[in-house]
Design a protein around this motif. Structure first.
Motif, PDB file in Angstrom:
ATOM      1  N   HIS A  14       0.847  -1.186   0.000  1.00 16.38           N
ATOM      2  CA  HIS A  14       0.000   0.000   0.000  1.00 16.38           C
ATOM      3  C   HIS A  14       0.879   1.231   0.000  1.00 16.38           C
ATOM      4  CE1 HIS A  14      -3.476   2.534   0.688  1.00 16.38           C
ATOM      5  NE2 HIS A  14      -2.915   3.067   1.757  1.00 16.38           N
ATOM      6  N   GLU A  15       0.736   2.034  -1.054  1.00 20.58           N
ATOM      7  CA  GLU A  15       1.497   3.268  -1.201  1.00 20.58           C
ATOM      8  C   GLU A  15       2.996   3.019  -1.050  1.00 20.58           C
ATOM      9  OE1 GLU A  15      -0.161   6.116   1.504  1.00 20.58           O
ATOM     10  OE2 GLU A  15      -1.993   6.380   0.306  1.00 20.58           O
ATOM     11  N   GLY A  16       3.440   1.946  -1.683  1.00 21.55           N
ATOM     12  CA  GLY A  16       4.864   1.633  -1.695  1.00 21.55           C
ATOM     13  C   GLY A  16       5.387   0.975  -0.441  1.00 21.55           C
ATOM     14  N   GLN A  17       4.515   0.713   0.532  1.00 24.94           N
ATOM     15  CA  GLN A  17       4.934   0.111   1.793  1.00 24.94           C
ATOM     16  C   GLN A  17       4.282  -1.263   1.952  1.00 24.94           C
ATOM     17  OE1 GLN A  17       7.243   1.698   3.811  1.00 24.94           O
ATOM     18  NE2 GLN A  17       7.287   3.159   2.113  1.00 24.94           N
ATOM     19  N   GLY A  18       5.034  -2.172   2.581  1.00 23.35           N
ATOM     20  CA  GLY A  18       4.493  -3.506   2.813  1.00 23.35           C
ATOM     21  C   GLY A  18       5.304  -4.556   2.098  1.00 23.35           C
ATOM     22  N   SER A  19       4.647  -5.339   1.277  1.00 20.78           N
ATOM     23  CA  SER A  19       5.295  -6.489   0.653  1.00 20.78           C
ATOM     24  C   SER A  19       6.346  -6.078  -0.379  1.00 20.78           C
ATOM     25  CB  SER A  19       4.248  -7.372  -0.026  1.00 20.78           C
ATOM     26  OG  SER A  19       4.880  -8.388  -0.775  1.00 20.78           O
ATOM     27  N   VAL A  20       7.600  -6.445  -0.120  1.00 23.50           N
ATOM     28  CA  VAL A  20       8.678  -6.162  -1.082  1.00 23.50           C
ATOM     29  C   VAL A  20       8.541  -7.047  -2.315  1.00 23.50           C
ATOM     30  CG1 VAL A  20      11.176  -6.248  -1.444  1.00 23.50           C
ATOM     31  CG2 VAL A  20      10.253  -5.356   0.702  1.00 23.50           C
ATOM     32  N   SER A  21       8.145  -8.291  -2.116  1.00 27.95           N
ATOM     33  CA  SER A  21       8.012  -9.184  -3.275  1.00 27.95           C
ATOM     34  C   SER A  21       6.931  -8.678  -4.229  1.00 27.95           C
ATOM     35  CB  SER A  21       7.701 -10.616  -2.820  1.00 27.95           C
ATOM     36  OG  SER A  21       6.480 -10.691  -2.109  1.00 27.95           O
ATOM     37  N   THR A  22       5.835  -8.166  -3.682  1.00 27.64           N
ATOM     38  CA  THR A  22       4.780  -7.608  -4.532  1.00 27.64           C
ATOM     39  C   THR A  22       5.269  -6.352  -5.242  1.00 27.64           C
ATOM     40  OG1 THR A  22       3.043  -8.500  -3.102  1.00 27.64           O
ATOM     41  CG2 THR A  22       2.432  -6.684  -4.563  1.00 27.64           C
ATOM     42  N   LEU A  23       6.002  -5.509  -4.524  1.00 29.91           N
ATOM     43  CA  LEU A  23       6.561  -4.303  -5.132  1.00 29.91           C
ATOM     44  C   LEU A  23       7.417  -4.649  -6.346  1.00 29.91           C
ATOM     45  CD1 LEU A  23       7.212  -1.198  -4.959  1.00 29.91           C
ATOM     46  CD2 LEU A  23       9.175  -1.862  -3.539  1.00 29.91           C
ATOM     47  N   LEU A  24       8.303  -5.612  -6.185  1.00 31.76           N
ATOM     48  CA  LEU A  24       9.195  -5.990  -7.288  1.00 31.76           C
ATOM     49  C   LEU A  24       8.441  -6.716  -8.399  1.00 31.76           C
ATOM     50  CD1 LEU A  24      12.294  -7.147  -5.223  1.00 31.76           C
ATOM     51  CD2 LEU A  24      12.040  -5.022  -6.514  1.00 31.76           C
ATOM     52  N   ALA A  25       7.457  -7.542  -8.024  1.00 33.20           N
ATOM     53  CA  ALA A  25       6.654  -8.219  -9.046  1.00 33.20           C
ATOM     54  C   ALA A  25       5.897  -7.207  -9.890  1.00 33.20           C
ATOM     55  CB  ALA A  25       5.682  -9.200  -8.393  1.00 33.20           C
ATOM     56  N   ASN A  26       5.395  -6.146  -9.254  1.00 34.20           N
ATOM     57  CA  ASN A  26       4.724  -5.080 -10.008  1.00 34.20           C
ATOM     58  C   ASN A  26       5.680  -4.444 -11.014  1.00 34.20           C
ATOM     59  OD1 ASN A  26       2.399  -5.502  -8.524  1.00 34.20           O
ATOM     60  ND2 ASN A  26       2.615  -3.670  -7.260  1.00 34.20           N
ATOM     61  N   GLU A  27       6.928  -4.285 -10.626  1.00 35.06           N
ATOM     62  CA  GLU A  27       7.919  -3.703 -11.534  1.00 35.06           C
ATOM     63  C   GLU A  27       8.188  -4.647 -12.708  1.00 35.06           C
ATOM     64  OE1 GLU A  27      11.378  -2.485  -9.334  1.00 35.06           O
ATOM     65  OE2 GLU A  27      10.195  -1.307  -7.900  1.00 35.06           O
ATOM     66  N   VAL A  28       8.223  -5.937 -12.434  1.00 31.11           N
ATOM     67  CA  VAL A  28       8.387  -6.924 -13.516  1.00 31.11           C
ATOM     68  C   VAL A  28       7.235  -6.816 -14.505  1.00 31.11           C
ATOM     69  CG1 VAL A  28       8.441  -9.380 -14.085  1.00 31.11           C
ATOM     70  CG2 VAL A  28       9.720  -8.542 -12.109  1.00 31.11           C
ATOM     71  N   VAL A  29       6.020  -6.818 -13.984  1.00 28.63           N
ATOM     72  CA  VAL A  29       4.833  -6.772 -14.849  1.00 28.63           C
ATOM     73  C   VAL A  29       4.793  -5.458 -15.631  1.00 28.63           C
ATOM     74  CG1 VAL A  29       2.308  -6.718 -14.864  1.00 28.63           C
ATOM     75  CG2 VAL A  29       3.519  -8.386 -13.452  1.00 28.63           C
ATOM     76  N   GLN A  30       5.109  -4.362 -14.973  1.00 28.48           N
ATOM     77  CA  GLN A  30       5.136  -3.079 -15.662  1.00 28.48           C
ATOM     78  C   GLN A  30       6.127  -3.115 -16.827  1.00 28.48           C
ATOM     79  OE1 GLN A  30       6.085   0.295 -13.178  1.00 28.48           O
ATOM     80  NE2 GLN A  30       6.189   1.710 -14.892  1.00 28.48           N
TER      81      GLN A  30
END
Length: 208
Positions: A14-30
């Motif tokens: 949420h707003e860049g905070q929380g799950s690091v794996s989700t943050l990086l996965a979002n970058e992969v998908v983007q």
């Protein structure tokens, strides 16, 4: 290109905070979408909608003939059928696998148990098991508090290599974000290394 993203962290992002794996996965998908305009993305965030565990009731539903199932059993099987159909339709699977006590999260294990079905995603033959989910690219993002790359303590990479290959998915890349709980400097280094791995994987990705 059809992209399936499975976020298996127990924490939301949420707003860049929380799950690091989700943050990086979002970058992969983007990055995949930028390289493949028009790509379709389907996301399951298992922190938001946890999957049920494989229990006795679920096994009973799966082993009951379709025309003899109760409504509850039919609904349970239909839910797993939906997860399988999404996986079958995917060209690329982006899978998060944060390390929890040296293994994958219970939510990731629940997803694997839901999509691994004999006769549908794999089958047994006279020469051994055969995976039926072929022709897919899998990118696994694994975040870790410590450093486990190529060490006996890393049970995630070998487990997922075996499991995904069993289902027919043998083209698998791993992005490891390590040292995240070892201080700010180590965490920054771990994130930078993971992003370098992402850039390398995306650099090899060809437009659909």
């Amino acid at each position: 290109m059809n992209i399936l993203q499975i976020n298996s962290s127990a924490r939301r992002l949420h707003e860049g905070q929380g799950s690091v794996s989700t943050l990086l996965a979002n970058e992969v998908v983007q990055g995949l979408v930028e390289r493949n305009p028009g790509a379709q993305v389907h996301v399951h965030d298992l922190a938001v909608r946890p999957l049920p565990a494989m229990d006795e009731a679920t096994l009973g539903a799966l082993f009951t003939p379709a025309d003899a199932r109760t409504q509850a059993q039919a609904d349970r099987v239909a839910f797993n059928d939906q997860l399988i159909a999404e996986l079958q339709a995917a060209d690329v699977v982006v899978l998060t696998a944060p390390m929890i006590n040296f293994g994958v999260s219970s939510q990731l294990k629940n997803w694997i148990d839901a999509v691994a079905r004999a006769g549908v995603t794999f089958r047994y033959t006279a020469t051994g098991p055969e995976g039926l989910l072929t022709g897919k690219k899998v990118i696994v993002v694994s975040s870790r508090g410590g450093v486990h790359r190529d060490q006996p303590s890393d049970n995630i990479v070998p487990y997922l290599k075996v499991t995904l290959a069993f289902l027919g998915m043998k083209d698998v890349d791993f992005v490891l974000a390590e040292g995240l709980n070892m201080g700010e400097e180590a965490a920054a280094k771990g994130l930078a290394s993971a992003r370098e791995e992402i850039a390398a994987i995306l650099g090899e990705a060809q437009p659909a």
